[in-house]
Design an enzyme around this catalytic site. Structure first.
Site, PDB file in Angstrom:
ATOM      1  N   TYR A 116      10.279  -9.159   4.456  1.00 14.86           N
ATOM      2  CA  TYR A 116      10.204  -7.741   4.097  1.00 14.86           C
ATOM      3  C   TYR A 116      10.689  -6.872   5.253  1.00 14.86           C
ATOM      4  O   TYR A 116      11.482  -5.952   5.065  1.00 14.86           O
ATOM      5  CB  TYR A 116       8.757  -7.375   3.718  1.00 14.86           C
ATOM      6  CG  TYR A 116       8.582  -5.913   3.413  1.00 14.86           C
ATOM      7  CD1 TYR A 116       9.143  -5.355   2.267  1.00 14.86           C
ATOM      8  CD2 TYR A 116       7.875  -5.088   4.281  1.00 14.86           C
ATOM      9  CE1 TYR A 116       8.987  -3.996   1.982  1.00 14.86           C
ATOM     10  CE2 TYR A 116       7.722  -3.735   4.011  1.00 14.86           C
ATOM     11  CZ  TYR A 116       8.277  -3.198   2.861  1.00 14.86           C
ATOM     12  OH  TYR A 116       8.135  -1.851   2.599  1.00 14.86           O
ATOM     13  N   GLU A 174       3.433   1.167  -3.137  1.00 13.09           N
ATOM     14  CA  GLU A 174       2.795   1.914  -2.047  1.00 13.09           C
ATOM     15  C   GLU A 174       1.497   2.546  -2.527  1.00 13.09           C
ATOM     16  O   GLU A 174       0.506   2.578  -1.799  1.00 13.09           O
ATOM     17  CB  GLU A 174       3.743   2.993  -1.496  1.00 13.09           C
ATOM     18  CG  GLU A 174       4.929   2.461  -0.715  1.00 13.09           C
ATOM     19  CD  GLU A 174       4.564   1.792   0.604  1.00 13.09           C
ATOM     20  OE1 GLU A 174       3.387   1.860   1.024  1.00 13.09           O
ATOM     21  OE2 GLU A 174       5.459   1.197   1.224  1.00 13.09           O
ATOM     22  N   TRP A 210      -0.775  -4.263   3.168  1.00 15.45           N
ATOM     23  CA  TRP A 210       0.549  -4.476   2.588  1.00 15.45           C
ATOM     24  C   TRP A 210       0.844  -5.949   2.315  1.00 15.45           C
ATOM     25  O   TRP A 210       1.530  -6.276   1.360  1.00 15.45           O
ATOM     26  CB  TRP A 210       1.611  -3.865   3.497  1.00 15.45           C
ATOM     27  CG  TRP A 210       2.971  -3.833   2.862  1.00 15.45           C
ATOM     28  CD1 TRP A 210       4.083  -4.483   3.294  1.00 15.45           C
ATOM     29  CD2 TRP A 210       3.354  -3.142   1.670  1.00 15.45           C
ATOM     30  NE1 TRP A 210       5.141  -4.226   2.448  1.00 15.45           N
ATOM     31  CE2 TRP A 210       4.722  -3.402   1.441  1.00 15.45           C
ATOM     32  CE3 TRP A 210       2.685  -2.313   0.770  1.00 15.45           C
ATOM     33  CZ2 TRP A 210       5.428  -2.887   0.362  1.00 15.45           C
ATOM     34  CZ3 TRP A 210       3.385  -1.786  -0.310  1.00 15.45           C
ATOM     35  CH2 TRP A 210       4.732  -2.077  -0.504  1.00 15.45           C
TER      36      TRP A 210
END
Length: 198
Positions: A27, A49, A57
């Site tokens: 990522y 998000e 995350w």
């Protein structure tokens, strides 16, 4: 000292928030902070998000493939048509974050997303218009220097809320801005920092 902590097995120096996990590394290296202009991808990151609020995350990254299946690959037109039956399916889906508020908000936000596309030609034109369609290149030495919100993220959040978006805040919007490359918040010693300096 800081740079040493950020060095990984491949010898590359990365932002010091990165965990030594393949999903996180991919990522960071292939997505975070790289300018993204495609609407469906922007919608995906906006939903993710928002889903991450109060969590972390890496958890979202681990559930991302499940989200893509559950959310019809984040096609906003399809998500906007999700009904009560689909909501119940999502709430029962252990592969995603089973928050009623977050799920309802993602459906509502899909509808507003489509309205913005109609008004501006694309959501991309709307959101990137805030930075004149060019990324802001910051210059942070370590990740602790990076803000979690700015006056710009607050202005964008305020406008989006006025338009009808829900379950967003200035911090969620700033994380979104970082994710889509509106701001380049790679630390200055990270190997991605200058790659993204277009």
């Amino acid at each position: 000292m800081v740079a040493q902590k950020m060095k990984f097995n491949d010898g590359k120096i990365r932002c010091d928030w990165i965990k030594d996990d393949p999903l996180y590394l991919r990522y960071h290296d292939e997505e975070w902070g790289i300018p993204e202009y495609e609407d469906q991808k922007l919608f995906e990151l906006l939903v993710l998000e928002s889903a991450e609020a109060g969590l972390n995350w890496l958890l979202i990254l681990k559930k991302r493939d499940n989200y893509r299946l559950a959310y019809d690959n984040f096609d906003p037109l399809k998500v906007a048509r999700f009904d009560a039956v689909k909501e119940s399916e999502l709430l029962a889906n252990s592969g995603i974050i089973r928050s009623k508020l977050k799920i309802k908000s993602s459906i509502q936000n899909a509808k507003i997303f489509i309205e913005i596309q109609k008004q501006h030609g694309s959501f991309s034109d709307y959101i990137w218009g805030y930075v004149d369609h060019k990324p802001i290149l910051n210059n942070w030495r370590i990740s602790k220097d990076v803000p979690n919100e700015t006056s710009l993220s607050l202005a964008i959040c305020t406008d989006m809320k006025k338009k009808g978006f829900t379950f967003i805040g200035s911090r969620i919007i700033y994380a979104f801005m970082q994710a889509i490359g509106m701001v380049n918040d790679h630390t200055s010693c990270c190997f991605k920092y200058h790659e993204n300096d277009l």
